[in-house]
Design a protein around this motif. Sequence first.
Motif, PDB file in Angstrom:
ATOM      1  N   ALA A  17       0.591  -1.215   0.061  1.00 37.57           N
ATOM      2  CA  ALA A  17       0.197  -0.054  -0.008  1.00 37.57           C
ATOM      3  C   ALA A  17       1.457   1.067   0.009  1.00 37.57           C
ATOM      4  N   TRP A  18      -0.045   2.111  -0.603  1.00 36.18           N
ATOM      5  CA  TRP A  18       0.532   3.753  -0.715  1.00 36.18           C
ATOM      6  C   TRP A  18      -0.179   4.539  -0.180  1.00 36.18           C
TER       7      TRP A  18
ATOM      8  N   SER B  49      -1.373   8.715   0.416  1.00 41.06           N
ATOM      9  CA  SER B  49      -0.412  10.409   0.495  1.00 41.06           C
ATOM     10  C   SER B  49      -1.427  11.163   1.095  1.00 41.06           C
TER      11      SER B  49
ATOM     12  N   ARG C  20       5.178  10.188   0.395  1.00 40.31           N
ATOM     13  CA  ARG C  20       4.026   9.011   0.477  1.00 40.31           C
ATOM     14  C   ARG C  20       4.299   8.657   1.535  1.00 40.31           C
TER      15      ARG C  20
ATOM     16  N   GLU D 271       5.170   4.192   2.004  1.00 43.96           N
ATOM     17  CA  GLU D 271       4.700   2.654   1.649  1.00 43.96           C
ATOM     18  C   GLU D 271       4.733   1.683   2.351  1.00 43.96           C
TER      19      GLU D 271
ATOM     20  N   GLU E 190      -5.123  -2.276   6.823  1.00 44.51           N
ATOM     21  CA  GLU E 190      -5.462  -1.390   4.869  1.00 44.51           C
ATOM     22  C   GLU E 190      -6.341  -0.404   5.877  1.00 44.51           C
TER      23      GLU E 190
ATOM     24  N   SER F  52      -6.337   4.348   6.190  1.00 48.40           N
ATOM     25  CA  SER F  52      -7.435   5.793   5.738  1.00 48.40           C
ATOM     26  C   SER F  52      -6.850   6.755   6.674  1.00 48.40           C
TER      27      SER F  52
ATOM     28  N   ASP G 135      -5.260   9.873   0.614  1.00 49.08           N
ATOM     29  CA  ASP G 135      -5.831   8.186  -0.261  1.00 49.08           C
ATOM     30  C   ASP G 135      -5.017   7.617   0.038  1.00 49.08           C
TER      31      ASP G 135
ATOM     32  N   GLU H 223      -3.598   3.509  -2.159  1.00 51.58           N
ATOM     33  CA  GLU H 223      -3.926   2.936  -3.018  1.00 51.58           C
ATOM     34  C   GLU H 223      -2.714   1.302  -2.284  1.00 51.58           C
ATOM     35  N   SER H 224      -3.684   0.466  -2.967  1.00 52.74           N
ATOM     36  CA  SER H 224      -3.496  -0.894  -2.449  1.00 52.74           C
ATOM     37  C   SER H 224      -3.759  -1.909  -3.370  1.00 52.74           C
ATOM     38  N   GLU H 225      -2.317  -2.516  -3.199  1.00 48.96           N
ATOM     39  CA  GLU H 225      -2.756  -4.290  -4.230  1.00 48.96           C
ATOM     40  C   GLU H 225      -2.733  -5.501  -3.679  1.00 48.96           C
TER      41      GLU H 225
END
Length: 92
Positions: free
Chosen positions: A8-9, A11, A43, A45, A59, A63, A73, A75-77
Amino acid sequence: MAKICIHAWVSGRVQGVWFRQSTVEQAESLGVTGWVRNLPDGRVETMMYGEEKAVRQLESWLSSGPKLASVADVESEVLEYEEQHEGFLITG
């Protein structure tokens, strides 16, 4: 229970506000392993490994982050799980 890995990143105002240390504390309380680091672009990471429920909780926590942070924001994968991490470390 299934184990997962999430990369995840985060920001926003996330550096200089104890974000990394707070992430370590949250991860340790949930039994999640991995690492967290600041990026040159401002950011944060993180790579999180563990039981799916615990990793998803961490995760979700990203937020909001710690009290002084202002998260814009996340962003995650989901990546393939690899059992090679012990503890949760601040890197870089």
